[in-house]
Design an enzyme around this catalytic site. Structure first.
Site, PDB file in Angstrom:
ATOM      1  N   HIS A   1     -69.767 -37.739 -22.022  1.00  0.00           N
ATOM      2  CA  HIS A   1     -71.359 -37.032 -22.159  1.00  0.00           C
ATOM      3  C   HIS A   1     -71.109 -35.907 -20.605  1.00  0.00           C
ATOM      4  CE1 HIS A   1     -71.880 -41.031 -22.891  1.00  0.00           C
ATOM      5  NE2 HIS A   1     -72.494 -40.708 -23.921  1.00  0.00           N
TER       6      HIS A   1
HETATM    7  S1  FES Z   1     -70.712 -39.074 -18.901  1.00  0.00           S
HETATM    8 FE1  FES Z   1     -71.522 -40.604 -20.029  1.00  0.00          FE
HETATM    9  S2  FES Z   1     -70.084 -42.182 -19.722  1.00  0.00           S
HETATM   10 FE2  FES Z   1     -69.195 -40.590 -18.417  1.00  0.00          FE
END
Ligand code: FES
Length: 209
Positions: free
Chosen positions: A167
């Site tokens: 993410h």
């Molecule tokens: S940014 Fe979501 S698990 Fe690393």
């Protein structure tokens, strides 16, 4: 993607510590490699000599020989079923840690994500060596180590760091999380101590020096 392997040699049990309640095992074998994607660095995965699944489950300390780590290199070991990174930071990397603290979420490590001895800019016992649990503090993915300018695609002006591909969370070379990403906290620093200049024990916390 690249692979690197180092032949495993005979292993030896290390019981040098006076406290016999803890079992420590000399790390002698290196095999496999994790590889990161484009722009990343091959990551040797050091397999510690673990005597049994039972001992691992109990959280045995892991002794690691760090003498062969090159400047800028990251190795991984397993501790309590978690990946632990050991990075040998260059003087340039250490100097650069002060340059982007205004865009970090917790530059002074106020959240308890590290032993007391690591509550400093370097988040480490010895400035040269960064030791982190390699698990993103958002949802547990494994961040990539981007070095030699590759991290600048994630954070302009910061050449090295860790990028989580799940993410998009970003961490600097002390494991400190940048602002405006999903991860809420800095990466975790495990308890550890040095028994000499080239040997570190993961799992046993040291006194501040
Ligand atoms: S940014 Fe979501 S698990 Fe690393």
């Amino acid at each position: 993607m690249s692979n690197v392997s180092v032949d495993a040699k005979d292993s030896a049990l290390s019981e040098t510590q006076p406290d016999n309640t803890r079992r420590r095992f000399l790390t002698v074998a290196t095999s496999v490699v994790g590889a990161v994607g484009v722009g990343g660095a091959a990551v040797p995965f050091v397999t510690s000599w673990n005597p049994s699944a039972k001992a691992k489950a109990a959280g045995a300390d892991v002794e690691v020989d760090i003498s062969a780590i090159e400047p800028g290199q990251l190795i991984r070991v397993m501790w309590r079923s978690k990946p632990v990174w050991i990075v040998r930071r260059t003087p340039e990397t250490l100097a650069g840690l002060a340059d982007h603290e205004d865009i970090l979420r917790d530059p002074n490590s106020e959240a308890e994500q590290q032993p007391a001895f690591a509550k400093n800019r370097y988040r480490s016992l010895k400035e040269e060596y960064l030791i982190l649990v390699g698990i993103c503090t958002h949802l547990g993915c494994s961040p990539q180590y981007l070095k030699d300018g590759a991290f600048e695609e994630a954070v302009e002006g910061v050449p090295d760091g860790f990028f989580c591909p799940c993410h998009g969370s970003k961490f600097d070379m002390a494991g400190r999380v940048f602002q405006s990403v999903p991860a809420p906290l800095n990466l975790v620093v495990p308890p550890y101590q040095f028994v000499d200049d080239t040997t570190v024990i993961i799992g046993s916390e040291a006194e501040a020096v």
